[in-house]
Design a protein around this motif. Structure first.
Motif, PDB file in Angstrom:
ATOM      1  N   THR A 169       0.843  -1.206   0.000  1.00  0.00           N
ATOM      2  CA  THR A 169       0.000   0.000   0.000  1.00  0.00           C
ATOM      3  C   THR A 169       0.874   1.250   0.000  1.00  0.00           C
ATOM      4  O   THR A 169       0.608   2.219  -0.703  1.00  0.00           O
ATOM      5  CB  THR A 169      -0.905   0.012   1.249  1.00  0.00           C
ATOM      6  OG1 THR A 169      -1.563  -1.235   1.317  1.00  0.00           O
ATOM      7  CG2 THR A 169      -1.917   1.128   1.208  1.00  0.00           C
ATOM      8  N   ASP A 184      -3.679   5.219   7.292  1.00  0.00           N
ATOM      9  CA  ASP A 184      -3.294   5.079   8.698  1.00  0.00           C
ATOM     10  C   ASP A 184      -3.800   6.303   9.459  1.00  0.00           C
ATOM     11  O   ASP A 184      -3.196   7.375   9.394  1.00  0.00           O
ATOM     12  CB  ASP A 184      -1.765   4.960   8.811  1.00  0.00           C
ATOM     13  CG  ASP A 184      -1.301   4.927  10.258  1.00  0.00           C
ATOM     14  OD1 ASP A 184      -2.159   4.808  11.162  1.00  0.00           O
ATOM     15  OD2 ASP A 184      -0.083   5.015  10.481  1.00  0.00           O
ATOM     16  N   ASN A 202      -2.198   2.610  12.950  1.00  0.00           N
ATOM     17  CA  ASN A 202      -0.990   1.928  13.405  1.00  0.00           C
ATOM     18  C   ASN A 202      -0.762   2.300  14.873  1.00  0.00           C
ATOM     19  O   ASN A 202      -0.767   3.486  15.212  1.00  0.00           O
ATOM     20  CB  ASN A 202       0.179   2.416  12.526  1.00  0.00           C
ATOM     21  CG  ASN A 202       1.494   1.749  12.869  1.00  0.00           C
ATOM     22  OD1 ASN A 202       1.725   1.337  14.000  1.00  0.00           O
ATOM     23  ND2 ASN A 202       2.366   1.657  11.885  1.00  0.00           N
TER      24      ASN A 202
END
Ligand code: SF4
Length: 289
Positions: free
Chosen positions: A21, A57, A91
């Motif tokens: 990604t 994220d 994350n």
């Protein structure tokens, strides 16, 4: 639609060695808080009662524009309408930086008591080889702090088994972390080589061994989610029916638990529900109002 999906950024600040990604999405580019709030208002005026804040994220949201995720959530929940916010994947590496304010942002009754924090492995050595930027303890702390503050709180995580440097002992550490933290949802992947990634250049583990580990992990995850879901039997509260799933309308409660009822609710309907049964994947209940 009951659900509006609002992208809050593109790219991320990490360089995880298994990830493709990053190669396609590149570095973090956060969208401005004001623009996101406007987008959320549009979704609500289009009839959405649930808004997902998503990005590659969410953990590093805003770091490039002198903002952060808690600030964004606080601005979104100030919109006076009745709606829910689902905060998307983050994350865990940024948690030490944003956690205290995030815990406060989650006080809002508009925010689903749900976090998606991919831990990937319970072994710090493997996490280091993955260049994740966090340890198993970072994840453990997040789980403990959010559950301690909010009680019933849904934790979703991702785990990769069979990363090239994962030994049997590392794998056991992952299993032990899952046994200890009991995430409600574990998205399990067998490691697979992605072209262009650093991990693809490492010596790979035999496929049969990866499958064996995956089977063990799958069984453990099923046991944990059944056990977690069982604790909801007897719970009564409001459920928003937000999506169609396999020809049935699925609802969500404050902790974003998936709930099915025998009645035929309409999408967007909010009802009082009592949970009567639990399966590995969802809760089953009946409408009481
Ligand atoms: S796994 Fe997530 S945080 Fe890591 S590089 Fe890929 S997109 Fe970024």
């Amino acid at each position: 639609p009951a659900v509006g999906i609002v992208e809050i950024a593109s790219g991320c600040m990490s360089e995880c060695t298994f990830c493709q990604t990053k190669i396609s999405k590149g570095d973090l580019q956060s969208y401005r808080v004001g623009d996101i709030v406007r987008q959320v208002k549009t979704e609500i005026s289009d009839g959405c009662s649930e808004v997902w804040l998503t990005s590659t994220d969410n953990g590093c949201y805003g770091f490039d524009i002198d903002s952060d995720l808690p600030e964004l959530i606080n601005s979104v929940v100030e919109i006076p309408d009745k709606f829910f916010v689902r905060v998307g994947m983050m994350n865990p590496m940024y948690m030490p930086r944003i956690r205290d304010n995030l815990l406060k942002s989650f006080d809002s009754s508009k925010v689903f008591k749900f976090l998606h924090v991919p831990v990937q492995s319970g072994s710090d050595k493997v996490l280091n080889d993955m260049k994740r930027g966090h340890t198993a303890s970072t994840f453990r702390d997040v789980v403990n702090q959010f559950r301690e503050k909010f009680g019933k709180f849904t934790i979703s995580t991702d785990v990769i088994v069979g990363f090239p440097t994962e030994t049997e002992e590392d794998f056991e550490m992952t299993m032990n972390l899952l046994r200890e933290t009991k995430p409600d949802i574990v998205n399990l992947s067998r490691y697979s080589q992605r072209p262009g990634t650093d991990a693809a250049e490492m010596v790979q583990i035999d496929v049969a061994e990866v499958k064996r580990r995956s089977k063990i992990a799958y069984e453990l995850i099923s046991d944990i989610s059944r056990e977690n879901n069982q604790k909801w039997v007897g719970w009564k509260g409001q459920v928003l029916f937000d999506e169609e799933f396999e020809n049935q309308v699925r609802g969500r409660n404050f902790a974003y638990k998936p709930i099915f009822v025998n009645e035929e609710p309409k999408i967007g309907q909010i009802s009082s529900v009592e949970i009567t049964e639990a399966t590995n994947h969802s809760l089953i209940g009946r409408i009481t109002n």
